[in-house]
Design a protein around this motif. Structure first.
Motif, PDB file in Angstrom:
ATOM      1  N   GLY A 112      61.846  40.499  48.845  1.00 46.86           N
ATOM      2  CA  GLY A 112      61.980  41.561  47.864  1.00 46.86           C
ATOM      3  C   GLY A 112      60.765  42.463  47.821  1.00 46.86           C
ATOM      4  N   ALA A 113      60.644  43.165  46.677  1.00 47.31           N
ATOM      5  CA  ALA A 113      59.573  44.156  46.513  1.00 47.31           C
ATOM      6  C   ALA A 113      58.208  43.526  46.726  1.00 47.31           C
ATOM      7  CB  ALA A 113      59.656  44.766  45.115  1.00 47.31           C
ATOM      8  N   GLY A 114      57.414  44.117  47.574  1.00 43.54           N
ATOM      9  CA  GLY A 114      56.055  43.651  47.828  1.00 43.54           C
ATOM     10  C   GLY A 114      55.955  42.510  48.823  1.00 43.54           C
ATOM     11  N   SER A 115      57.096  42.029  49.335  1.00 41.03           N
ATOM     12  CA  SER A 115      57.045  40.898  50.265  1.00 41.03           C
ATOM     13  C   SER A 115      56.333  41.254  51.563  1.00 41.03           C
ATOM     14  CB  SER A 115      58.450  40.366  50.557  1.00 41.03           C
ATOM     15  OG  SER A 115      59.228  41.344  51.202  1.00 41.03           O
ATOM     16  N   ASP A 116      56.238  42.551  51.862  1.00 41.56           N
ATOM     17  CA  ASP A 116      55.528  42.969  53.070  1.00 41.56           C
ATOM     18  C   ASP A 116      54.029  42.699  52.972  1.00 41.56           C
ATOM     19  OD1 ASP A 116      55.715  45.054  51.032  1.00 41.56           O
ATOM     20  OD2 ASP A 116      54.571  46.290  52.436  1.00 41.56           O
ATOM     21  N   LEU A 117      53.527  42.419  51.762  1.00 44.54           N
ATOM     22  CA  LEU A 117      52.108  42.129  51.567  1.00 44.54           C
ATOM     23  C   LEU A 117      51.763  40.671  51.889  1.00 44.54           C
ATOM     24  CD1 LEU A 117      51.641  44.051  48.208  1.00 44.54           C
ATOM     25  CD2 LEU A 117      51.031  44.826  50.515  1.00 44.54           C
ATOM     26  N   VAL A 126      43.508  36.314  46.973  1.00 44.23           N
ATOM     27  CA  VAL A 126      44.247  37.511  47.349  1.00 44.23           C
ATOM     28  C   VAL A 126      45.626  37.529  46.689  1.00 44.23           C
ATOM     29  CG1 VAL A 126      45.261  38.750  49.321  1.00 44.23           C
ATOM     30  CG2 VAL A 126      42.988  37.718  49.514  1.00 44.23           C
ATOM     31  N   ILE A 127      46.175  36.352  46.414  1.00 45.14           N
ATOM     32  CA  ILE A 127      47.528  36.264  45.854  1.00 45.14           C
ATOM     33  C   ILE A 127      47.625  37.015  44.529  1.00 45.14           C
ATOM     34  CG2 ILE A 127      49.293  34.675  45.001  1.00 45.14           C
ATOM     35  CD1 ILE A 127      48.171  32.654  47.089  1.00 45.14           C
ATOM     36  N   PHE A 128      46.605  36.911  43.691  1.00 48.19           N
ATOM     37  CA  PHE A 128      46.586  37.636  42.423  1.00 48.19           C
ATOM     38  C   PHE A 128      46.764  39.134  42.674  1.00 48.19           C
ATOM     39  CE2 PHE A 128      44.027  40.254  39.553  1.00 48.19           C
ATOM     40  CZ  PHE A 128      44.679  40.019  38.348  1.00 48.19           C
ATOM     41  N   HIS A 129      46.017  39.674  43.614  1.00 46.51           N
ATOM     42  CA  HIS A 129      46.075  41.108  43.899  1.00 46.51           C
ATOM     43  C   HIS A 129      47.427  41.508  44.489  1.00 46.51           C
ATOM     44  CE1 HIS A 129      41.900  41.511  42.811  1.00 46.51           C
ATOM     45  NE2 HIS A 129      41.631  40.475  43.588  1.00 46.51           N
ATOM     46  N   VAL A 130      48.013  40.640  45.313  1.00 46.73           N
ATOM     47  CA  VAL A 130      49.336  40.898  45.863  1.00 46.73           C
ATOM     48  C   VAL A 130      50.366  40.955  44.738  1.00 46.73           C
ATOM     49  CG1 VAL A 130      51.198  39.901  47.263  1.00 46.73           C
ATOM     50  CG2 VAL A 130      48.856  39.939  48.140  1.00 46.73           C
ATOM     51  N   GLY A 135      54.087  43.984  41.512  1.00 50.58           N
ATOM     52  CA  GLY A 135      54.608  44.280  40.183  1.00 50.58           C
ATOM     53  C   GLY A 135      54.240  45.649  39.676  1.00 50.58           C
ATOM     54  N   GLN A 136      53.510  46.405  40.482  1.00 44.73           N
ATOM     55  CA  GLN A 136      53.029  47.741  40.114  1.00 44.73           C
ATOM     56  C   GLN A 136      52.316  47.710  38.774  1.00 44.73           C
ATOM     57  OE1 GLN A 136      56.527  50.234  40.429  1.00 44.73           O
ATOM     58  NE2 GLN A 136      56.417  50.250  42.655  1.00 44.73           N
ATOM     59  N   LEU A 137      51.430  46.711  38.629  1.00 44.71           N
ATOM     60  CA  LEU A 137      50.663  46.546  37.389  1.00 44.71           C
ATOM     61  C   LEU A 137      49.276  47.127  37.572  1.00 44.71           C
ATOM     62  CD1 LEU A 137      51.700  42.856  36.709  1.00 44.71           C
ATOM     63  CD2 LEU A 137      52.672  44.917  35.657  1.00 44.71           C
ATOM     64  N   ASP A 138      48.792  47.802  36.553  1.00 44.98           N
ATOM     65  CA  ASP A 138      47.465  48.411  36.618  1.00 44.98           C
ATOM     66  C   ASP A 138      46.364  47.454  36.157  1.00 44.98           C
ATOM     67  OD1 ASP A 138      48.504  50.787  37.550  1.00 44.98           O
ATOM     68  OD2 ASP A 138      48.797  51.574  35.523  1.00 44.98           O
ATOM     69  N   SER A 139      46.679  46.570  35.213  1.00 41.44           N
ATOM     70  CA  SER A 139      45.683  45.632  34.691  1.00 41.44           C
ATOM     71  C   SER A 139      46.394  44.347  34.268  1.00 41.44           C
ATOM     72  CB  SER A 139      44.931  46.244  33.513  1.00 41.44           C
ATOM     73  OG  SER A 139      45.826  46.474  32.437  1.00 41.44           O
TER      74      SER A 139
END
Length: 140
Positions: A112-117, A126-130, A135-139
């Motif tokens: 799904g969304a972001g799985s390419d990361l 790194v998982i936190f940042h992925v 999730g398109q979260l800013d903070s």
């Protein structure tokens, strides 16, 4: 995960929360608990850090240890201690008020969304940042 290890060479089927039952020179179960160099038995799992050995009678909560003082006494004689009871907490190498997390790599899979990361071996941090990017979260 937490910073723990499997001690010695326990026989196949040895209770993971029990004391080590070792193997003889032929690879057969000894039926007795081997002793460490200090002539004391030891548990299959040992923590690298945390509050240390406690046997809290009648406790059915692993969190009860956080109401106890950090054990600074060092190794305990576990010969007559049932290490499989809920109130038992294993010995630790570094006495701290609580245990910390480990640093090994973990498997992570995504669709799904972001799985390419998600690619191959990744460091845990790194998982936190992925997840934030997917999730398109800013903070937090």
């Amino acid at each position: 995960s937490h910073v723990f290890t499997i001690a010695g060479y326990p026989t196949r089927g040895n209770p993971i929360l029990g004391k080590v039952v070792g193997l003889d020179a032929s690879g057969n179960s000894r039926n007795t608990e081997p002793l460490a160099a200090d002539d004391l038995p030891y548990t299959t799992l040992g923590y690298g850090n945390g509050p240390g050995h406690h046997a809290i009678a009648g406790s059915d909560s692993a969190d009860a240890v956080y109401d106890e003082e950090v054990n600074l006494a060092g190794r305990a004689d576990l010969t007559d201690v049932d290490t499989t009871l809920a109130g038992f907490h294993p010995e630790t190498l570094v006495p701290l008020s609580s245990e910390t997390h480990g640093g090994e790599d973990v498997a992570i899979y995504a669709i799904g969304a972001g799985s390419d990361l998600i690619r191959g071996v990744m460091e845990q941090h790194v998982i936190f940042h992925v997840m934030m990017a997917a999730g398109q979260l800013d903070s937090r």
